[in-house]
Design an enzyme around this catalytic site. Sequence first.
Site, PDB file in Angstrom:
ATOM      1  N   ASN A  33       0.361  10.163  10.455  1.00 28.25           N
ATOM      2  CA  ASN A  33      -0.476  10.644   9.357  1.00 28.25           C
ATOM      3  C   ASN A  33      -1.185  11.911   9.831  1.00 28.25           C
ATOM      4  OD1 ASN A  33      -2.264  11.048   7.280  1.00 28.25           O
ATOM      5  ND2 ASN A  33      -3.495   9.209   7.663  1.00 28.25           N
TER       6      ASN A  33
ATOM      7  N   LYS B 104      -2.959  13.871   8.212  1.00 24.56           N
ATOM      8  CA  LYS B 104      -4.230  14.133   7.506  1.00 24.56           C
ATOM      9  C   LYS B 104      -4.276  15.615   7.069  1.00 24.56           C
ATOM     10  CE  LYS B 104      -6.224  10.243   9.851  1.00 24.56           C
ATOM     11  NZ  LYS B 104      -7.404   9.506  10.231  1.00 24.56           N
TER      12      LYS B 104
ATOM     13  N   HIS C 192      -5.748   5.001   1.657  1.00 23.80           N
ATOM     14  CA  HIS C 192      -6.304   5.229   2.995  1.00 23.80           C
ATOM     15  C   HIS C 192      -7.837   5.174   2.905  1.00 23.80           C
ATOM     16  CE1 HIS C 192      -7.406   7.139   6.755  1.00 23.80           C
ATOM     17  NE2 HIS C 192      -6.178   6.874   7.182  1.00 23.80           N
TER      18      HIS C 192
ATOM     19  N   GLU D 137     -10.034   6.914   4.121  1.00 24.33           N
ATOM     20  CA  GLU D 137     -10.683   8.211   3.913  1.00 24.33           C
ATOM     21  C   GLU D 137     -10.637   8.610   2.443  1.00 24.33           C
ATOM     22  OE1 GLU D 137      -8.585  10.354   6.995  1.00 24.33           O
ATOM     23  OE2 GLU D 137      -9.600   9.096   8.473  1.00 24.33           O
TER      24      GLU D 137
ATOM     25  N   GLU E  46      -5.720  -1.253   8.587  1.00 21.44           N
ATOM     26  CA  GLU E  46      -6.454  -0.228   9.332  1.00 21.44           C
ATOM     27  C   GLU E  46      -7.952  -0.516   9.264  1.00 21.44           C
ATOM     28  OE1 GLU E  46      -4.219   3.703   9.841  1.00 21.44           O
ATOM     29  OE2 GLU E  46      -5.263   3.819   7.945  1.00 21.44           O
TER      30      GLU E  46
ATOM     31  N   GLY F  76      -9.862   6.860  14.263  1.00 19.26           N
ATOM     32  CA  GLY F  76     -10.381   8.092  14.869  1.00 19.26           C
ATOM     33  C   GLY F  76     -11.530   7.881  15.835  1.00 19.26           C
TER      34      GLY F  76
ATOM     35  N   SER G  51      -6.604   4.318  16.075  1.00 16.61           N
ATOM     36  CA  SER G  51      -6.637   4.692  17.495  1.00 16.61           C
ATOM     37  C   SER G  51      -5.441   4.176  18.296  1.00 16.61           C
ATOM     38  CB  SER G  51      -7.955   4.248  18.136  1.00 16.61           C
ATOM     39  OG  SER G  51      -9.049   4.877  17.497  1.00 16.61           O
TER      40      SER G  51
END
Length: 263
Positions: free
Chosen positions: A17, A19, A104, A106, A174, A180, A220
Amino acid sequence: MKTARKEKKHIPLIIGNWKMNPATLQKALELAVALKKEIPKKGASIISIAVPSLYTISIAPKVKGTRMNLCVQNVHAEEAGAHTGEIALSMLKDAGVSQTIVGHSERRAEGETDAKVRDKAVATLKKGMVAIVCIGERARDKEGDYFTEVENQLRVVLKGLSPSTFARLVIAYEPVWAIGTGKHATPEDVQEMKLFIQKVITDTVGRAAVSKIRILYGGSVNKENAQELLERGKADGFLIGGSSLNATEFASIIKIADTYAQS
Ligand code: PGA
């Protein structure tokens, strides 16, 4: 929370991904070319790169004929029409995209609801494409309420899906706290959550779906933890952010998955 039946292993699916990276098309093309060079030509796992939608048309020819499938990080559920700023699935498919990430964390943080995530997943599957649906708790608590958070996200997506689409549905677990941060979930956490997700799938759409739906882990993942997350975590693959922007690191993870797939 143990299942008595021996589970058939899925071929691992490894998704990078990207991003909102890299900053220019030139750099994105360089990354695609580097991946092509570093990733073994043949291998037992399945690979995708989820690139910014703007880059798909230019990257498609670079990944054609390689092991890499082209994926995007968001879609719009409607076919066409008055949706300013959005990109339709037909446009993405036309550009060579075969997979989409939806929900996701985010994007959920930007206000994407469970219902919207479901609509995007349903639309993707109806187009004959692969939908990678992200679910995961924001934080862990001693009481285990995070299981309910994950269950609620999952139930909304599963409701109303046609069983014929299950083989193209991928669930990416996730945990938001692991994304991250450099703090990945332990293999035991991943295995426990996978079993829980499979139980929710069985309760919602029936036991037969469990063998069709891959359950990935994301948060991660790197070349140091990939092996134990596959072997002991029993993840059916990974959704990888940071480590997917470095071609050598991403290729190392793929080599681990290829070896695992053949074991
Ligand atoms: P990370 O991101 O690998 O950088 O933690 C994972 C993701 O957001 O999909």
